[in-house]
Design an enzyme around this catalytic site. Sequence first.
Site, mmCIF file in Angstrom:
data_model
loop_
_atom_site.group_PDB
_atom_site.id
_atom_site.type_symbol
_atom_site.label_atom_id
_atom_site.label_comp_id
_atom_site.label_asym_id
_atom_site.label_seq_id
_atom_site.Cartn_x
_atom_site.Cartn_y
_atom_site.Cartn_z
ATOM 1 N N HIS A 156 -7.460 -6.520 0.004
ATOM 2 C CA HIS A 156 -5.768 -5.875 -0.246
ATOM 3 C C HIS A 156 -5.067 -6.197 0.650
ATOM 4 O O HIS A 156 -3.469 -5.714 0.786
ATOM 5 C CB HIS A 156 -6.715 -3.969 0.860
ATOM 6 C CG HIS A 156 -5.663 -2.790 0.853
ATOM 7 N ND1 HIS A 156 -5.187 -2.602 -0.648
ATOM 8 C CD2 HIS A 156 -4.967 -2.128 1.489
ATOM 9 C CE1 HIS A 156 -4.030 -2.130 -0.424
ATOM 10 N NE2 HIS A 156 -3.989 -1.243 1.248
ATOM 11 N N ASP A 192 -9.592 -6.565 -5.161
ATOM 12 C CA ASP A 192 -9.347 -5.166 -3.626
ATOM 13 C C ASP A 192 -9.536 -3.789 -4.069
ATOM 14 O O ASP A 192 -10.093 -3.472 -5.331
ATOM 15 C CB ASP A 192 -7.908 -4.625 -4.427
ATOM 16 C CG ASP A 192 -7.121 -4.194 -3.100
ATOM 17 O OD1 ASP A 192 -7.611 -2.950 -2.521
ATOM 18 O OD2 ASP A 192 -5.926 -3.485 -3.429
ATOM 19 N N SER A 221 1.032 -1.511 -0.214
ATOM 20 C CA SER A 221 -0.204 -0.419 0.150
ATOM 21 C C SER A 221 0.928 1.635 0.131
ATOM 22 O O SER A 221 1.521 1.397 -0.663
ATOM 23 C CB SER A 221 -0.691 -0.307 0.829
ATOM 24 O OG SER A 221 -2.134 0.768 1.218
#
Length: 295
Positions: A272, A244, A139
């Site tokens: 995610h 995601d 991320s």
Amino acid sequence: MNAAVRRVFLSSFNFVSKQREHFPTRNFICKFSLNAMPGKTTQIGEWKIHYELTGSGNHDVFLMPGALGSTRTDFALQLERLNSTNLLKVVAWDPPGYGYSRPPDRTYPLEFFKRDADVAAKLLQQVLNFKEVSVVGWSDGGIVAMILAADYPDLVKKLVIFGANSYVTEEDLKLYEGVRDVAAWSPRMRAPMEQVYGAEYFKVTWSKWVDAMKLIYDTNGGNICKEKLSKIRCPTLVIHGKKDPMVPQFHSDFLIQNIKNVIYHEYEDGKHNLHQKYADDFNGRVEKFILENEN
């Protein structure tokens, strides 16, 4: 964002998957205590930086967590299980202002991703004395990892990124804005991060992160690090979860189209937090990639 989309978004976030009510990482998070720090700290400029190290192999690996992430909230299963061959030395950090890397509090200047990359480079080179390192970024940590690889090409030997993006769109901003108010999250979803940060710091810092992404969109047209991608010269593994909701497919597509030496893998049902849900498979793939063609 309507309520249904918000529920889907939150259920896939790194610390809130309802499918993992008894997930080991969550159990560890609930034991997080500022009075029982698990690793070491060092001073880099104005920042107190916390990091953890496991293993004693010859291949150095650096784990970079996501927004408001820390060593144990984001990478407990990698710190504990990634090194199945005993050939790795695995280090994870808390970025400036996150986890145990406080005080000072987290700040979000326009170039905060670049700031984090420079601090990480100092940790790796000056504190840990790493000459070459394989970097794994999730991320926001994936964004910092890409900048690190582009700006310090002699340092980053291999790169693994997942759940990451090199720019933000209006669509992304709507997602972020829809979950700005943590008071609207369920207590179960808030609890892990509130135990790390306290309710007020978590609320304020999360909202500041949303503001920071909006500033990037308004100031840079959404560009975070697109110009860096062509400068990444190390072998790169891009991993994507097709479900995601935080990072749509077009972001991963852009990365694999613009990074030269890239391998791609996707999890059909991955969200995610794919490195947590599919920890054993993820760890195996990453370890194999890191050790491939190495002596």
